[in-house]
Design a protein around this motif. Structure first.
Motif, short mmCIF file in Angstrom:
data_model
loop_
_atom_site.label_atom_id
_atom_site.label_comp_id
_atom_site.label_asym_id
_atom_site.label_seq_id
_atom_site.Cartn_x
_atom_site.Cartn_y
_atom_site.Cartn_z
N PHE A 1 0.53 -1.38 -0.29
CA PHE A 1 -0.04 -0.38 0.29
C PHE A 1 0.65 1.57 0.05
CE2 PHE A 1 -2.73 -3.17 2.51
CZ PHE A 1 -2.87 -3.30 1.67
N ASP A 2 0.18 2.63 -0.52
CA ASP A 2 0.60 3.92 -0.41
C ASP A 2 0.77 3.84 0.72
OD1 ASP A 2 1.09 6.42 -0.57
OD2 ASP A 2 0.03 6.56 -2.17
N PRO A 3 2.33 4.16 1.16
CA PRO A 3 3.11 4.77 2.60
C PRO A 3 1.66 6.17 2.88
CG PRO A 3 4.30 4.96 1.17
CD PRO A 3 3.79 4.40 0.78
N ASN A 4 1.67 7.07 2.10
CA ASN A 4 0.85 8.49 2.73
C ASN A 4 -0.37 7.46 3.48
OD1 ASN A 4 3.14 9.66 2.36
ND2 ASN A 4 2.74 10.34 0.43
N LEU A 5 -1.06 6.73 2.58
CA LEU A 5 -2.47 6.39 2.54
C LEU A 5 -2.65 5.31 3.87
CD1 LEU A 5 -3.48 5.81 -1.12
CD2 LEU A 5 -4.15 7.87 0.52
N VAL A 6 -1.52 4.81 4.28
CA VAL A 6 -1.67 4.27 5.62
C VAL A 6 -1.48 5.17 6.53
CG1 VAL A 6 -0.19 2.31 6.71
CG2 VAL A 6 -0.69 1.85 4.39
N ASP A 7 -0.64 6.30 6.37
CA ASP A 7 -0.70 7.19 7.51
C ASP A 7 -1.75 7.73 8.08
OD1 ASP A 7 2.13 5.74 7.82
OD2 ASP A 7 2.62 8.13 7.01
N LEU A 8 -2.91 8.13 6.42
CA LEU A 8 -4.11 8.61 6.46
C LEU A 8 -5.06 7.46 6.80
CD1 LEU A 8 -5.76 10.89 6.20
CD2 LEU A 8 -5.73 10.56 4.18
N PHE A 9 -4.81 6.14 6.75
CA PHE A 9 -5.84 4.99 7.23
C PHE A 9 -5.89 5.31 8.83
CE2 PHE A 9 -5.34 1.05 8.52
CZ PHE A 9 -7.08 -0.10 8.75
N LYS A 10 -4.88 5.48 9.66
CA LYS A 10 -3.72 5.12 10.60
C LYS A 10 -4.87 5.79 11.63
CE LYS A 10 0.65 4.50 11.78
NZ LYS A 10 1.40 4.73 11.25
#
Length: 192
Positions: A163-172
């Protein structure tokens, strides 16, 4: 979607849940207006439409798929994109969501092996996270649903690979909204 749900009971609710999870995440990016979010939501509802072309024996197989069967499964994004290509009403502007939702950040996805943010559309990267989360938290023909916390950990562990690292941060950051939606959806289903 009703036709696909008749073929595969797992699909019942899956597309709706993926569309809602993805819409929550897309809205949180702040990059999309109301109309864009609406057409994205409808494209997400159809992300698995290509599965109508997959034989039932493969789609609902209780055991592990053979390489040949998995290769057939991997055709569904292209079949779905081709089916939606000529649809009017804005959905076709997000056709990449249907075609790319199984691509991976590291290039190991399918159908094309696209890699990173330059090759995989932003909305497809959002859909990939929503699709994976719902797949893990739903019972399948071959396994029971995983607990939400396990699915959360799997998404976080996929940061920068799947997964896109920036989107994983936002997912969190928005994860609690997904939990709330999950609980609401399941409560509603129990009372129907």
């Amino acid at each position: 979607m009703a036709t696909l749900e008749l073929k595969d009971l797992y699909t019942k609710g899956h597309s709706e849940r993926v569309a809602n999870y993805a819409a929550i995440l897309a809205k949180a990016t702040g990059k999309y207006n109301k109309d864009q979010l609406k057409t994205f939501y409808y494209a997400c509802l159809l992300h698995d439409i290509g599965k109508v072309n997959i034989p039932d024996s493969i789609l609902t197989k209780p055991g592990k798929l053979t390489d040949e069967e998995f290769n057939i499964i991997k055709t569904h994004p292209i079949v779905g994109a081709n089916a939606i290509h000529k649809v009017e009403g804005g959905i076709s502007e997000h056709i990449e969501v249907i075609e790319q939702h199984h691509e991976r950040w590291d290039g190991k996805g399918y159908p094309y092996g696209l890699k990173g943010g330059e090759e995989i559309s932003h909305l497809s990267r959002i859909t990939a996270i929503a699709d994976a989360f719902d797949a893990m938290t739903s019972s399948r023909s071959y396994r029971k649903a995983l607990p939400l916390e396990v699915a959360y950990d799997q998404i976080v562990q996929g940061k920068g690979s799947q997964f896109d690292p920036n989107l994983v941060d936002l997912f969190k950051e928005i994860y609690q909204d997904w939990v709330d939606y999950y609980k609401h959806f399941n409560h509603t289903q129990e009372h129907e």
